[in-house]
Write a protein that holds these residues in place. Structure first.
Motif, PDB file in Angstrom:
ATOM      1  N   GLU A  31      41.524  35.349  28.772  1.00 46.99           N
ATOM      2  CA  GLU A  31      40.260  35.678  29.078  1.00 46.99           C
ATOM      3  C   GLU A  31      40.128  37.221  29.836  1.00 46.99           C
ATOM      4  O   GLU A  31      41.227  37.728  30.537  1.00 46.99           O
ATOM      5  N   GLU A  32      39.061  37.808  29.358  1.00 46.74           N
ATOM      6  CA  GLU A  32      38.828  39.193  29.772  1.00 46.74           C
ATOM      7  C   GLU A  32      38.567  39.374  31.424  1.00 46.74           C
ATOM      8  O   GLU A  32      37.693  38.532  31.719  1.00 46.74           O
ATOM      9  N   ARG A  33      39.339  40.369  32.211  1.00 40.91           N
ATOM     10  CA  ARG A  33      38.638  40.059  33.389  1.00 40.91           C
ATOM     11  C   ARG A  33      37.989  41.774  33.613  1.00 40.91           C
ATOM     12  O   ARG A  33      38.223  42.599  33.303  1.00 40.91           O
ATOM     13  N   THR A  34      36.669  41.538  34.136  1.00 43.19           N
ATOM     14  CA  THR A  34      35.667  42.530  34.232  1.00 43.19           C
ATOM     15  C   THR A  34      35.556  43.312  35.247  1.00 43.19           C
ATOM     16  O   THR A  34      34.724  44.313  35.348  1.00 43.19           O
ATOM     17  N   SER A  35      36.482  43.059  36.333  1.00 44.83           N
ATOM     18  CA  SER A  35      36.184  43.785  37.408  1.00 44.83           C
ATOM     19  C   SER A  35      37.554  44.117  38.024  1.00 44.83           C
ATOM     20  O   SER A  35      38.591  43.311  37.620  1.00 44.83           O
ATOM     21  N   GLU A  39      40.990  41.771  38.545  1.00 42.78           N
ATOM     22  CA  GLU A  39      42.331  42.319  37.931  1.00 42.78           C
ATOM     23  C   GLU A  39      43.399  42.491  39.013  1.00 42.78           C
ATOM     24  O   GLU A  39      44.588  42.056  38.826  1.00 42.78           O
TER      25      GLU A  39
END
Length: 274
Positions: A31-35, A39
């Motif tokens: 899952e991409e961590r966008t902040s 992270e």
């Protein structure tokens, strides 16, 4: 609609088969961590988990040992486990944030001076390194006394083929930043180093990779010690070793290997996330 298959004469159990079966030899992407905050939290949780996993593997040795994770925002700062708390009791809230001067900017517990001397140099020397791990594990320590690199003698050890350096300049406990820099230069872009008469160290592009590679490198040391005690190990052919390295030596595989341990750890010890 799924196919239904009856098992055995008169059996009541019915299997629901996938109507569109496929060969799947891969993991879905993470899952991409966008902040930055997400992270940071991810790295903190995996760092605390890695320290606890090291305790389970028997890598805790008194006050020795440290794992670091570069902060995703303050990239010249790193998170590290404090001095004096046993690996098995580390929580996210125990972690220290340390700047490039060795000053603790978050946390009030003691900092291991060797952790700063070694890890600050590694993080500064190679910006691609996100995490690094070093403890005085028994088999890594035992192998380090031989003053030589590991041989590629098993499929598992192919993960390290050509990527583990030898640092043979032991001068005592590493508290000098210049010695930390020499270790960093010896490590280079590799994933590990054997510190002669000291132990082993690993580094990687994620906390998960650095931690798993430490576990795997200590196992490689153990394996070769056993093999040499029994006889003369036969090395893997160079071309085969390079090919196998390309199959199993990447950070994605290391991440999944770590996560398979981490998930059970969090289930058993959820307080580590506090």
């Amino acid at each position: 609609m799924s196919a239904v298959l009856s098992i055995g004469r008169g059996a009541s159990t019915r299997l629901q088969l996938n109507p569109n079966p496929q060969q799947k030899y891969w993991f879905d992407p993470p899952e991409e961590r966008t902040s930055v905050e997400a992270e940071r939290r991810h790295r903190q949780e995996r760092l605390a988990g890695a320290v606890r996993l090291f305790a389970r593997f028997g890598f805790a040795q008194g006050l020795a040992g440290h794992i670091t994770a570069r902060d995703p925002e303050l990239t010249d700062h790193f998170w590290v486990n404090p001095l004096g708390i046993h690996f098995s009791r580390i929580r996210v809230s125990d972690l220290l944030l340390v700047n490039a001067k060795g000053e603790t900017v978050i946390g009030d517990k003691p900092l291991n001076k060797a952790a700063f001397a070694i890890h600050a140099a590694i993080h500064e020397h190679n910006p691609k390194i996100i995490a690094a791990a070093h403890t005085h594990s028994t088999y890594g320590k035992a192998w380090s006394t031989l003053g030589r690199k590991l041989d590629t003698i098993t499929q598992d050890s192919c993960a390290f083929h050509g990527e583990v350096a030898l640092f043979d300049d032991f001068t005592g406990m590493v508290v000098d930043e210049n010695e930390g820099l020499r270790i960093a230069k010896a490590l280079g872009d590799g994933k590990g180093a054997i510190l002669k008469n000291h132990g082993i160290l690993t580094a990687g592009p994620t906390v998960e990779a650095a931690a798993w590679w430490y576990i795997a490198l200590d196992n490689a040391c153990h394996t070769q010690l056993l093999a040499e005690a029994a006889g003369t190990p036969q090395p893997i052919d160079e071309d085969v070793a390079r090919h196998t390295h390309s199959q199993i030596g990447g950070p994605d595989g290391a991440r999944h290997a770590f996560e398979s341990l981490y998930e059970g750890l969090v289930e058993a010890e959820p307080e580590l996330l506090q």
